[in-house]
Motif scaffolding. Structure first.
Motif, PDB file in Angstrom:
ATOM      1  N   ASP A  68       0.879  -1.170   0.000  1.00 30.45           N
ATOM      2  CA  ASP A  68       0.000   0.000   0.000  1.00 30.45           C
ATOM      3  C   ASP A  68       0.918   1.221   0.000  1.00 30.45           C
ATOM      4  O   ASP A  68       2.124   1.080  -0.194  1.00 30.45           O
ATOM      5  N   SER A  75      -6.347   0.112   4.269  1.00 23.19           N
ATOM      6  CA  SER A  75      -6.071   0.471   2.868  1.00 23.19           C
ATOM      7  C   SER A  75      -7.031  -0.239   1.919  1.00 23.19           C
ATOM      8  O   SER A  75      -7.240  -1.448   2.041  1.00 23.19           O
ATOM      9  N   LEU A 121      -4.439  -0.685  -3.418  1.00 23.33           N
ATOM     10  CA  LEU A 121      -3.126  -1.290  -3.200  1.00 23.33           C
ATOM     11  C   LEU A 121      -2.342  -1.355  -4.506  1.00 23.33           C
ATOM     12  O   LEU A 121      -2.880  -1.056  -5.576  1.00 23.33           O
TER      13      LEU A 121
END
Lengths: 257, 158
Positions: free
Chosen positions: A128, A238, A241
């Motif tokens: 990420d 997140s 990615l």
């Protein structure tokens, strides 16, 4: 249960089930989509203007830094050539989105919206914006499953950025904590040390942030110290990615298709 | 009651529960999220023990294992144990209020989570027992909604 846990004989059943559940991922992402849409339509124009200005300035700064990085990278290659060392491969990335998360808190896996059709392969590193997230463990045509570095079955070789001391970071099924294995009491590792992937093992490339050492404790009589690590990546937050490709991987992805 | 009457609602409720289960969660909610699929299975067994029993619980458990990528048999065991308890207590529980049933769910979920923790320990996966009571509380609160929905659905279909 033992057969499933210790062999891969039943993997075809999971593959079929995963293709069945694929449409459900679309449904499960509706709340997040509504949230994003709500944010987009309710955000004031002034805030958007400010954001735009800030992003433009950041972009300018990053471009400047990138120019410097290109120069350093070229210098690095020249020096490596002088030392007869292997040239570091340039990495390329593919943006992907999380479409599913394992419902069990003990199993740290995510499902992403890229699969074999996009050149994704088993073992591919996942990042990420902050650091290493994990690696791909199962690939389907249109989606893949990645094992996160915090899963209790995951371990990866790292080194301390400050002095190059090598170790292994292991997941403990906690999104905010990992442990360092086999750290001797005399090793030069202190709280606050940044850990990056060492590239040993050949799975993860060198130099990507993994975490920061948060505490080191020694139990009386223990051979190794207990070192805890705070992961750099936002593992449970997140959504967007990056799948990492090296130049060799791109060829492999194409040949796998 | 005819055989076809409940097939649609059962499948729909299982799909909705699966979707709730698969919604990407973060932070503590990942640990505290109740097993909606298990709640739905318990509800169907409690309200229609003549139609659904341990076999139904086991089948849904098998489906959960394959869909959620858990070790095959993990949810089969958990669902079958909870299904058995729900089946044995179903006649008695019908005379109790929704809050009493919610309390039973609280106890049952503590048992189910303990079984899961035991299974994870066997496979060497670290478990955090602190979350078990909180999961049970959230499951009991969610039960109030599941109980109301499925009991009304069942009454309407009768």
């Amino acid at each position: 249960m033992a057969v499933d846990n210790y062999t891969t004989w039943l993997s075809s059943i999971y593959k079929v089930a995963d293709n069945v559940v694929r449409p459900l991922y679309w449904l499960t992402n509706i709340p997040a989509g509504i949230q994003d849409w709500g944010k987009t339509i309710t955000i004031p124009r002034g805030v958007l203007k400010q954001d735009n200005l800030r992003l433009q300035q950041e972009s300018l700064i990053h471009h400047g830094q990138l120019q410097r990085m290109s120069e350093l990278a070229a210098e690095n290659v020249r020096l490596r050539q002088l030392l007869n060392a292997t040239e570091l491969l340039m990495d390329s990335v593919l943006v992907t989105e999380v479409i599913g998360v394992s419902p069990s808190p003990q199993r740290h896996t995510v499902t992403i919206d890229r699969g074999r059709d996009d050149g994704v392969y088993v073992g591919q590193p996942l990042l990420d914006a902050e650091g290493l997230m994990g690696q791909i463990v199962t690939v389907y045509n249109g989606h893949s499953i990645a094992l996160l570095i915090t899963d209790s079955t995951h371990a990866l070789p790292v080194h301390v950025l400050r002095n190059g001391v090598r170790s292994i970071v292991e997941g403990v099924s906690d999104f905010n904590r990992m442990t360092l294995r086999f750290v001797s009491p005399t090793a030069d590792i202190v709280s606050g040390d940044q850990l990056v992937s060492s590239g040993l093992g050949g799975r993860f490339p060198v130099g990507y942030p993994v975490g920061v050492v948060t505490s080191i404790k020694q139990k009386p009589g223990a051979i190794f110290v207990d070192a805890e690590v705070d992961p750099s990546a936002q593992l449970d937050r997140s959504r967007h990615l990056l799948l990492l490709f090296t130049s060799g991987d791109l060829d492999r992805g194409r040949s796998d298709r | 009651m005819s055989g076809e009457n409940l097939t649609g609602p059962v499948i729909l409720s299982l799909v909705i529960a699966t979707v709730f289960q698969l919604i990407p969660a973060s932070g503590v909610w990942l640990y505290w999220r109740p097993n909606f699929l298990l709640l739905v299975v318990i509800a169907w067994i409690l309200f229609t023990p003549e139609r659904f029993g341990i076999g139904f619980a086991g089948m849904v458990g098998l489906m959960a294992d394959t869909l959620f990528h858990t070790t095959l048999g993990h949810y089969v065991l958990v669902f079958a144990v909870c299904g058995t308890i729900a089946y044995l207590l179903s006649r008695w529980l019908m005379y109790l209020s929704i809050f009493h049933r919610a309390f039973l769910i609280f106890v049952m979920i503590i048992g189910a989570e303990s079984i899961q923790a035991m299974l994870f320990s066997v496979w060497g996966v670290p478990v955090n027992l602190r979350h078990i009571p909180i999961v049970a509380v959230f499951a009991a609160l969610s039960w109030l909604v599941v109980d109301l929905l499925i009991s009304r659905l069942k009454i309407r279909r009768l």
